[in-house]
Write an enzyme that holds these catalytic residues in place. Structure first.
Site, PDB file in Angstrom:
ATOM      1  N   TYR A  75       3.713  20.003   1.548  1.00 25.37           N
ATOM      2  CA  TYR A  75       5.027  19.534   1.090  1.00 25.37           C
ATOM      3  C   TYR A  75       4.949  18.061   0.668  1.00 25.37           C
ATOM      4  O   TYR A  75       5.486  17.666  -0.371  1.00 25.37           O
ATOM      5  CB  TYR A  75       6.050  19.733   2.210  1.00 25.37           C
ATOM      6  CG  TYR A  75       7.420  19.196   1.887  1.00 25.37           C
ATOM      7  CD1 TYR A  75       8.284  19.899   1.048  1.00 25.37           C
ATOM      8  CD2 TYR A  75       7.858  17.979   2.410  1.00 25.37           C
ATOM      9  CE1 TYR A  75       9.545  19.397   0.739  1.00 25.37           C
ATOM     10  CE2 TYR A  75       9.110  17.480   2.113  1.00 25.37           C
ATOM     11  CZ  TYR A  75       9.956  18.192   1.274  1.00 25.37           C
ATOM     12  OH  TYR A  75      11.196  17.688   0.968  1.00 25.37           O
ATOM     13  N   LYS A 103       5.634  16.430  -3.148  1.00 22.78           N
ATOM     14  CA  LYS A 103       6.646  15.439  -3.511  1.00 22.78           C
ATOM     15  C   LYS A 103       6.009  14.223  -4.205  1.00 22.78           C
ATOM     16  O   LYS A 103       6.633  13.582  -5.049  1.00 22.78           O
ATOM     17  CB  LYS A 103       7.465  15.039  -2.281  1.00 22.78           C
ATOM     18  CG  LYS A 103       8.364  16.179  -1.783  1.00 22.78           C
ATOM     19  CD  LYS A 103       9.387  16.605  -2.846  1.00 22.78           C
ATOM     20  CE  LYS A 103      10.304  17.710  -2.396  1.00 22.78           C
ATOM     21  NZ  LYS A 103      11.325  18.074  -3.404  1.00 22.78           N
ATOM     22  N   SER A 117      10.921  12.742  -2.433  1.00 19.96           N
ATOM     23  CA  SER A 117      11.209  12.479  -1.015  1.00 19.96           C
ATOM     24  C   SER A 117      10.426  11.234  -0.620  1.00 19.96           C
ATOM     25  O   SER A 117       9.329  10.989  -1.136  1.00 19.96           O
ATOM     26  CB  SER A 117      10.737  13.655  -0.153  1.00 19.96           C
ATOM     27  OG  SER A 117      10.767  13.291   1.217  1.00 19.96           O
TER      28      SER A 117
HETATM   29  N1  LIG Z   1      16.670  17.428   3.851  1.00 23.44           N
HETATM   30  C1  LIG Z   1      15.795  16.418   3.772  1.00 23.44           C
HETATM   31  O1  LIG Z   1      15.492  15.708   4.754  1.00 23.44           O
HETATM   32  C2  LIG Z   1      15.153  16.086   2.454  1.00 23.44           C
HETATM   33  C3  LIG Z   1      14.508  14.848   2.313  1.00 23.44           C
HETATM   34  C4  LIG Z   1      13.911  14.536   1.109  1.00 23.44           C
HETATM   35  C5  LIG Z   1      13.969  15.436   0.068  1.00 23.44           C
HETATM   36  N2  LIG Z   1      14.595  16.633   0.234  1.00 23.44           N
HETATM   37  C6  LIG Z   1      14.631  17.551  -0.884  1.00 23.44           C
HETATM   38  O2  LIG Z   1      15.978  17.837  -1.197  1.00 23.44           O
HETATM   39  C7  LIG Z   1      16.068  19.160  -1.725  1.00 23.44           C
HETATM   40  C8  LIG Z   1      17.063  19.979  -0.922  1.00 23.44           C
HETATM   41  O3  LIG Z   1      16.757  19.924   0.442  1.00 23.44           O
HETATM   42  P1  LIG Z   1      17.603  20.731   1.546  1.00 23.44           P
HETATM   43  O4  LIG Z   1      17.522  19.971   2.799  1.00 23.44           O
HETATM   44  O5  LIG Z   1      18.940  21.076   0.987  1.00 23.44           O
HETATM   45  O6  LIG Z   1      16.660  22.043   1.702  1.00 23.44           O
HETATM   46  P2  LIG Z   1      16.935  23.603   1.570  1.00 23.44           P
HETATM   47  O7  LIG Z   1      15.662  24.276   1.921  1.00 23.44           O
HETATM   48  O8  LIG Z   1      18.168  23.971   2.339  1.00 23.44           O
HETATM   49  O9  LIG Z   1      17.279  23.823   0.032  1.00 23.44           O
HETATM   50  C9  LIG Z   1      16.348  24.223  -0.929  1.00 23.44           C
HETATM   51  C10 LIG Z   1      17.036  25.156  -1.907  1.00 23.44           C
HETATM   52  O10 LIG Z   1      16.068  25.535  -2.909  1.00 23.44           O
HETATM   53  C11 LIG Z   1      16.142  26.936  -3.095  1.00 23.44           C
HETATM   54  N3  LIG Z   1      14.875  27.475  -3.577  1.00 23.44           N
HETATM   55  C12 LIG Z   1      13.708  27.569  -2.895  1.00 23.44           C
HETATM   56  N4  LIG Z   1      12.776  28.172  -3.637  1.00 23.44           N
HETATM   57  C13 LIG Z   1      13.363  28.461  -4.828  1.00 23.44           C
HETATM   58  C14 LIG Z   1      12.906  29.100  -6.006  1.00 23.44           C
HETATM   59  N5  LIG Z   1      11.647  29.551  -6.130  1.00 23.44           N
HETATM   60  N6  LIG Z   1      13.766  29.225  -7.045  1.00 23.44           N
HETATM   61  C15 LIG Z   1      15.045  28.787  -6.926  1.00 23.44           C
HETATM   62  N7  LIG Z   1      15.537  28.186  -5.838  1.00 23.44           N
HETATM   63  C16 LIG Z   1      14.704  28.030  -4.792  1.00 23.44           C
HETATM   64  C17 LIG Z   1      16.505  27.491  -1.719  1.00 23.44           C
HETATM   65  O11 LIG Z   1      17.013  28.812  -1.813  1.00 23.44           O
HETATM   66  C18 LIG Z   1      17.517  26.460  -1.243  1.00 23.44           C
HETATM   67  O12 LIG Z   1      18.826  26.774  -1.669  1.00 23.44           O
HETATM   68  C19 LIG Z   1      14.642  19.698  -1.726  1.00 23.44           C
HETATM   69  O13 LIG Z   1      14.026  19.377  -2.959  1.00 23.44           O
HETATM   70  C20 LIG Z   1      13.993  18.895  -0.619  1.00 23.44           C
HETATM   71  O14 LIG Z   1      12.595  18.852  -0.771  1.00 23.44           O
HETATM   72  C21 LIG Z   1      15.207  16.985   1.401  1.00 23.44           C
END
Ligand SMILES: NC(=O)c1ccc[n+]([C@@H]2O[C@H](COP(=O)([O-])OP(=O)(O)OC[C@H]3O[C@@H](n4cnc5c(N)ncnc54)[C@H](O)[C@@H]3O)[C@@H](O)[C@H]2O)c1
Length: 249
Positions: free
Chosen positions: A155, A159, A142
């Protein structure tokens, strides 16, 4: 199609960005294993409705045996593992709070899923990729660790660790023709983000980007598909920012 014949595991594929990656990679020809601790039936149904092949696997990425089972089940079903997208993370549902109010349990849980999970999943697929002569690991970092956002210290640190792991593993796995890369999205408008971050902050972040808007899931899918494809075969150890020009890296 550019991912024809490839077998791809996407972790955290039950919802949000992981679901979008799984559906897009399948649309580009990959056979997809959608893995999550939540039910991935909805993701698999979307993929199958489009006439493509997918399998849902329950996994806790923080658990060693569970990640080993994920790799084993994938290889048993599809015979190989070409690409792993380490997308699962604790993000949605985190409670933003000052660093001194975080509990040790909260800190440890985020590190266990986001960092240990990325390492464990990579460790689980490594022997299969090495035996087959190569593969690709796509970690999801991220831009938050480049910009330093307050109230999510655990968090943010996790990252940064994902980026560090990407560099270290790129060096270690390169000799086995496994290239390790990372994608660093900026603030992306998923349910996880909008449920956690105040609208005022979301708008302010958009204004800080060069392109004056936050990331849409669509902006990321194609990048992940490109990184899963042979078109990007000589990219290794890179952290690719996709943030409309928020953090210049
Ligand atoms: N949305 C944003 O702004 C953003 C920005 C930068 C990075 N990210 C990264 O992108 C990815 C997805 O983000 P998102 O917005 O879809 O978030 P989200 O929280 O909706 O998705 C995370 C997913 O990971 C799963 N998960 C959590 N713990 C787990 C475990 N122990 N085992 C298996 N699965 C598990 C959850 O059930 C969920 O489906 C993440 O890595 C997040 O850090 C998101």
């Amino acid at each position: 199609m550019r991912l024809d014949g490839k077998v791809v595991i996407v972790t955290g594929a039950a919802r949000g960005l992981g679901q979008r990656y799984a559906v897009r990679l399948a649309a580009e020809g990959a056979r997809v294993v959608a893995a999550d601790r939540l039910d991935c039936a909805g993701t698999v149904a979307q993929i199958q409705a489009a006439g493509r092949e997918a399998l849902a696997v329950a996994v806790d990425v923080a658990d060693e045996a569970s990640t080993a089972a994920l790799a084993h089940t994938t290889a048993e079903r599809f015979g190989r593992i070409d690409v792993l997208v380490n997308n699962a993370a604790l993000y949605g549902g985190l409670e933003p709070k000052p660093f001194h109010q975080l509990t040790v349990a909260e800190w440890d849980q985020v590190m266990a899923v986001n960092v240990r999970g990325t390492w464990l999943c990579t460790r689980a697929v490594y022997p299969y990729m090495a035996r087959a002569g190569g593969g690709r690991i796509i970690n999801i970092a991220s831009t938050i660790y480049m910009t330093g956002v307050p109230l999510l210290a655990h968090y943010t640190a996790s990252k940064a660790a994902v980026a560090g792991l990407t560099y270290a593993l790129a060096r270690e796995l390169g000799a086995a023709n496994i290239s390790v890369v990372a994608v660093a999205p900026g603030l992306t408008l998923t349910e996880a983000s909008t449920g956690m971050i105040r609208p005022r902050y979301i708008e302010a972040t958009a204004q800080q980007t060069a392109l004056r808007r936050n990331v849409e899931p669509d902006d990321l899918e194609g990048v992940v598909a490109f990184l899963a494809s042979d078109d990007s075969r000589f990219i290794c150890g890179a952290v690719v920012t996709v943030d409309g020009g928020l953090a210049f890296h």
